[in-house]
Design an enzyme around this catalytic site. Structure first.
Site, PDB file in Angstrom:
ATOM      1  N   ARG A 128      -1.312  13.863 -17.568  1.00  0.00           N
ATOM      2  CA  ARG A 128      -2.539  13.292 -18.092  1.00  0.00           C
ATOM      3  C   ARG A 128      -3.255  14.377 -18.893  1.00  0.00           C
ATOM      4  O   ARG A 128      -3.460  15.483 -18.397  1.00  0.00           O
ATOM      5  CB  ARG A 128      -3.429  12.840 -16.942  1.00  0.00           C
ATOM      6  CG  ARG A 128      -4.748  12.356 -17.445  1.00  0.00           C
ATOM      7  CD  ARG A 128      -5.680  12.048 -16.325  1.00  0.00           C
ATOM      8  NE  ARG A 128      -6.918  11.509 -16.866  1.00  0.00           N
ATOM      9  CZ  ARG A 128      -8.116  11.737 -16.330  1.00  0.00           C
ATOM     10  NH1 ARG A 128      -8.221  12.490 -15.268  1.00  0.00           N
ATOM     11  NH2 ARG A 128      -9.188  11.216 -16.874  1.00  0.00           N
ATOM     12  N   HIS A 171     -10.541   6.864 -20.620  1.00  0.00           N
ATOM     13  CA  HIS A 171      -9.957   5.863 -19.707  1.00  0.00           C
ATOM     14  C   HIS A 171      -8.929   4.995 -20.433  1.00  0.00           C
ATOM     15  O   HIS A 171      -8.628   3.887 -19.981  1.00  0.00           O
ATOM     16  CB  HIS A 171     -11.027   4.897 -19.150  1.00  0.00           C
ATOM     17  CG  HIS A 171     -11.953   5.490 -18.132  1.00  0.00           C
ATOM     18  ND1 HIS A 171     -13.267   5.123 -18.046  1.00  0.00           N
ATOM     19  CD2 HIS A 171     -11.752   6.407 -17.154  1.00  0.00           C
ATOM     20  CE1 HIS A 171     -13.850   5.782 -17.056  1.00  0.00           C
ATOM     21  NE2 HIS A 171     -12.949   6.582 -16.500  1.00  0.00           N
ATOM     22  N   GLY A 206     -16.512   7.309 -12.903  1.00  0.00           N
ATOM     23  CA  GLY A 206     -16.766   7.198 -14.339  1.00  0.00           C
ATOM     24  C   GLY A 206     -16.600   5.728 -14.687  1.00  0.00           C
ATOM     25  O   GLY A 206     -15.862   5.019 -14.005  1.00  0.00           O
ATOM     26  N   ARG A 266     -23.419  10.172 -14.044  1.00  0.00           N
ATOM     27  CA  ARG A 266     -23.706  10.322 -15.487  1.00  0.00           C
ATOM     28  C   ARG A 266     -24.635   9.204 -15.941  1.00  0.00           C
ATOM     29  O   ARG A 266     -24.478   8.061 -15.515  1.00  0.00           O
ATOM     30  CB  ARG A 266     -22.398  10.224 -16.294  1.00  0.00           C
ATOM     31  CG  ARG A 266     -21.537  11.445 -16.185  1.00  0.00           C
ATOM     32  CD  ARG A 266     -20.209  11.251 -16.909  1.00  0.00           C
ATOM     33  NE  ARG A 266     -19.114  11.453 -15.993  1.00  0.00           N
ATOM     34  CZ  ARG A 266     -17.888  10.984 -16.165  1.00  0.00           C
ATOM     35  NH1 ARG A 266     -17.588  10.244 -17.233  1.00  0.00           N
ATOM     36  NH2 ARG A 266     -16.944  11.221 -15.274  1.00  0.00           N
ATOM     37  N   ASP A 322     -21.975   7.030  -4.357  1.00  0.00           N
ATOM     38  CA  ASP A 322     -20.950   6.103  -3.891  1.00  0.00           C
ATOM     39  C   ASP A 322     -21.547   4.690  -3.862  1.00  0.00           C
ATOM     40  O   ASP A 322     -22.542   4.447  -3.191  1.00  0.00           O
ATOM     41  CB  ASP A 322     -20.498   6.531  -2.477  1.00  0.00           C
ATOM     42  CG  ASP A 322     -19.312   5.721  -2.000  1.00  0.00           C
ATOM     43  OD1 ASP A 322     -19.410   4.471  -1.989  1.00  0.00           O
ATOM     44  OD2 ASP A 322     -18.293   6.336  -1.641  1.00  0.00           O
ATOM     45  N   MET A 323     -20.928   3.779  -4.613  1.00  0.00           N
ATOM     46  CA  MET A 323     -21.505   2.440  -4.756  1.00  0.00           C
ATOM     47  C   MET A 323     -21.660   1.732  -3.417  1.00  0.00           C
ATOM     48  O   MET A 323     -22.620   0.982  -3.207  1.00  0.00           O
ATOM     49  CB  MET A 323     -20.641   1.619  -5.724  1.00  0.00           C
ATOM     50  CG  MET A 323     -21.228   0.295  -6.098  1.00  0.00           C
ATOM     51  SD  MET A 323     -22.919   0.424  -6.765  1.00  0.00           S
ATOM     52  CE  MET A 323     -22.608   0.499  -8.512  1.00  0.00           C
ATOM     53  N   GLU A 377     -12.721  -3.459  -8.853  1.00  0.00           N
ATOM     54  CA  GLU A 377     -11.705  -4.124  -8.030  1.00  0.00           C
ATOM     55  C   GLU A 377     -12.263  -4.651  -6.718  1.00  0.00           C
ATOM     56  O   GLU A 377     -11.759  -5.628  -6.166  1.00  0.00           O
ATOM     57  CB  GLU A 377     -10.566  -3.123  -7.715  1.00  0.00           C
ATOM     58  CG  GLU A 377      -9.763  -2.745  -8.940  1.00  0.00           C
ATOM     59  CD  GLU A 377      -8.969  -1.457  -8.756  1.00  0.00           C
ATOM     60  OE1 GLU A 377      -8.625  -1.133  -7.601  1.00  0.00           O
ATOM     61  OE2 GLU A 377      -8.704  -0.779  -9.766  1.00  0.00           O
ATOM     62  N   GLU A 412      -3.261   4.227 -13.098  1.00  0.00           N
ATOM     63  CA  GLU A 412      -3.090   5.144 -14.224  1.00  0.00           C
ATOM     64  C   GLU A 412      -1.813   5.973 -14.080  1.00  0.00           C
ATOM     65  O   GLU A 412      -1.148   6.251 -15.072  1.00  0.00           O
ATOM     66  CB  GLU A 412      -4.330   6.048 -14.346  1.00  0.00           C
ATOM     67  CG  GLU A 412      -5.524   5.266 -14.858  1.00  0.00           C
ATOM     68  CD  GLU A 412      -6.850   6.003 -14.741  1.00  0.00           C
ATOM     69  OE1 GLU A 412      -7.445   5.956 -13.655  1.00  0.00           O
ATOM     70  OE2 GLU A 412      -7.270   6.621 -15.719  1.00  0.00           O
TER      71      GLU A 412
HETATM   72  P1  ADP Z   1     -12.674   7.513  -9.804  1.00  0.00           P
HETATM   73  O1  ADP Z   1     -13.393   7.293 -11.109  1.00  0.00           O
HETATM   74  O2  ADP Z   1     -13.088   8.770  -9.120  1.00  0.00           O
HETATM   75  O3  ADP Z   1     -11.188   7.279  -9.889  1.00  0.00           O
HETATM   76  P2  ADP Z   1     -12.684   5.052  -8.275  1.00  0.00           P
HETATM   77  O4  ADP Z   1     -12.066   4.176  -9.295  1.00  0.00           O
HETATM   78  O5  ADP Z   1     -11.916   5.379  -7.045  1.00  0.00           O
HETATM   79  O6  ADP Z   1     -13.287   6.381  -8.881  1.00  0.00           O
HETATM   80  O7  ADP Z   1     -14.064   4.351  -7.825  1.00  0.00           O
HETATM   81  C1  ADP Z   1     -14.961   4.977  -6.989  1.00  0.00           C
HETATM   82  C2  ADP Z   1     -16.127   4.033  -6.794  1.00  0.00           C
HETATM   83  O8  ADP Z   1     -15.653   2.806  -6.258  1.00  0.00           O
HETATM   84  C3  ADP Z   1     -17.166   4.575  -5.807  1.00  0.00           C
HETATM   85  O9  ADP Z   1     -18.465   4.343  -6.307  1.00  0.00           O
HETATM   86  C4  ADP Z   1     -16.922   3.715  -4.579  1.00  0.00           C
HETATM   87  O10 ADP Z   1     -18.100   3.522  -3.849  1.00  0.00           O
HETATM   88  C5  ADP Z   1     -16.497   2.414  -5.214  1.00  0.00           C
HETATM   89  N1  ADP Z   1     -15.819   1.555  -4.242  1.00  0.00           N
HETATM   90  C6  ADP Z   1     -14.647   1.744  -3.624  1.00  0.00           C
HETATM   91  N2  ADP Z   1     -14.410   0.748  -2.742  1.00  0.00           N
HETATM   92  C7  ADP Z   1     -15.471  -0.100  -2.821  1.00  0.00           C
HETATM   93  C8  ADP Z   1     -15.856  -1.288  -2.169  1.00  0.00           C
HETATM   94  N3  ADP Z   1     -15.075  -1.854  -1.250  1.00  0.00           N
HETATM   95  N4  ADP Z   1     -17.023  -1.874  -2.534  1.00  0.00           N
HETATM   96  C9  ADP Z   1     -17.817  -1.308  -3.444  1.00  0.00           C
HETATM   97  N5  ADP Z   1     -17.521  -0.175  -4.091  1.00  0.00           N
HETATM   98  C10 ADP Z   1     -16.378   0.421  -3.777  1.00  0.00           C
END
Ligand code: ADP
Length: 401
Positions: free
Chosen positions: A95, A184, A216, A245, A286-287, A337, A388
């Site tokens: 990558r 991305h 991101g 960000r 963290d969402m 997702e 990815e």
């Molecule tokens: P990265 O950009 O580091 O690859 P990811 O695609 O793994 O990140 O996404 C991370 C985000 O996804 C975090 O904000 C996390 O809270 C959120 N996330 C993961 N699982 C869930 C879930 N079940 N519900 C809501 N948000 C989620």
């Protein structure tokens, strides 16, 4: 044949080893070397043995450099039997975050390609040096094995200049490469191909809005299979609200803060890249945690969700206008997702644009492929888990074939 995919970051190296037979891509092993150059460095590895049983182990190690990290990974792969020897390796896919305007497709690495990636360092000072380290070490450790660079920016090189140029003096573009590039790309391309299969149409006939929502986040408008606009810009700071960000912001905020609070460039960089977004609005990035706080009545967390979804809806609307006809909106990334609530808010009241979610289907789909729009929605709304590493693996194989 085996294909090793390396995602070499500033303090970690993620890897995946694929065993490829015809069109079958089996994950032979995956993992990461983490905290490179810091205390507590380790190599994590999961692998599948001949009896299809999955094992994992974590070895604490002193990992002073990317060179040591990749050596540790190779040693671990050989110990576990996941990799018999270097002769099994058909190629290594890397990558690379920034390919500038030089790279439109995955590219077999040679000295000229390395020099070009190096020239791009000012555009991605944190990422490209680490990506290059991975390439240099893999070249040394696997002599004769083709190395392929897969660029985050490449998929967006089809953007027209009306989308990629900023409205600033032209010499800044011509002499200093200031333009929008987008990132991305590997993920947007992967989910676009999967969406085309779900729509049962060739990708070249599909108009899509793909939303990669992870730490991101970026949105892409895809016309007839090609990226025609994307929300990230010269760097991954522009566009949607992200974990830390800010996304879109009036550039005058920068000089206002410099003049009135005495902030310098490094302070601004840290503020907008690491202290903003969800963290800036409500203190956590963290969402899942943002939802927990909002449910407990935290008003800042509620606002963070609101700002995130407002921005998402704006981009969806803008990209409907860019594309005219839209076949599908596609959600991916950890949030896209898994987070039905964000998907619901992002698509709320977009029926005028032909986008109508099925609340039941939306609530059901978590971490898997699914259609979440109503049967009579003019635009399909899809969830597609991104991959990815698999896409880098496939593009690596294409590049050497
Ligand atoms: P990265 O950009 O580091 O690859 P990811 O695609 O793994 O990140 O996404 C991370 C985000 O996804 C975090 O904000 C996390 O809270 C959120 N996330 C993961 N699982 C869930 C879930 N079940 N519900 C809501 N948000 C989620």
């Amino acid at each position: 044949m085996k294909i090793l995919v390396l995602n070499s970051g500033s303090s970690s190296i993620k890897f995946r080893l694929f065993a490829v037979a015809e069109d079958d891509w089996r994950v032979a092993a995956s993992g990461a070397a983490t905290r490179i150059g810091e205390d507590g460095a380790a190599v994590r590895l999961s692998w599948t043995d001949a009896a299809s049983e999955v094992h994992s182990r974590e070895d604490a190690a002193t990992i002073a450099s990317h060179h040591a990290g990749i050596e540790h990974i190779v040693t671990a792969l050989r110990h576990t039997g996941a990799l018999g020897g270097i002769a099994e390796l058909g190629a290594v896919g890397h990558r690379v975050v920034h390919g500038g305007e030089a790279f439109h497709t995955p590219t077999l690495v040679d000295d000229d390609v390395i020099a070009a990636i190096r020239r791009m360092i000012p555009l991605a000072p944190l990422h490209n040096p680490a990506n290059l380290d991975g390439i240099m070490v893999a070249r040394e450790l696997f002599p004769g094995v083709p190395q392929v660079a897969v660029f985050d920016t490449a998929f967006h090189q089809t953007m027209p200049r009306t989308a990629y140029r900023y409205a600033i003096p032209g010499y800044l573009y011509r002499e200093h490469h200031v333009r929008r590039y987008g990132f991305h790309g590997t993920s947007h391309h992967y989910v676009a191909k999967a969406a085309a299969r779900m729509l049962d149409k060739p990708l070249s006939h599909c108009n899509l809005i793909t939303l990669h929502l992870g730490n991101g986040a970026s949105a892409t408008a895809i016309r007839e299979g090609a990226s025609v606009d994307t929300s990230m810009g010269m760097t991954p700071l522009e566009g949607l609200v992200m974990g830390s960000r800010c996304g879109d912001i009036d550039p005058a905020v920068h000089f206002y803060l410099c003049r009135h609070l005495g902030f310098d460039n490094d302070t601004m960089d840290d503020l907008l890249n690491r202290q903003s977004g969800l963290v800036g609005l409500c203190g956590v990035n963290d969402m899942r945690e943002v939802h927990r706080l909002a449910e407990a009545g935290d008003e800042d967390a509620e606002l963070a969700l609101g700002v995130t979804c407002h921005r998402l809806r704006k981009y969806i609307g803008a990209y409907v206008a860019v594309l005219g006809r839209v076949d599908a909106v596609v959600f991916t990334g950890g949030i896209g997702e898994n987070d039905a609530e964000i998907r619901r808010c992002a698509c709320a009241e977009l029926e005028q644009l032909g986008i109508a979610l099925d609340p039941h289907a939306n609530a059901q789909v978590q971490g898997r492929v699914g259609t979440i729009s109503c049967a009579d929605s003019r635009v399909a709304v899809l969830v597609v888990p991104t991959d990815e590493e698999l896409e880098i693996g496939r593009e690596t194989l294409e590049a050497i074939s």
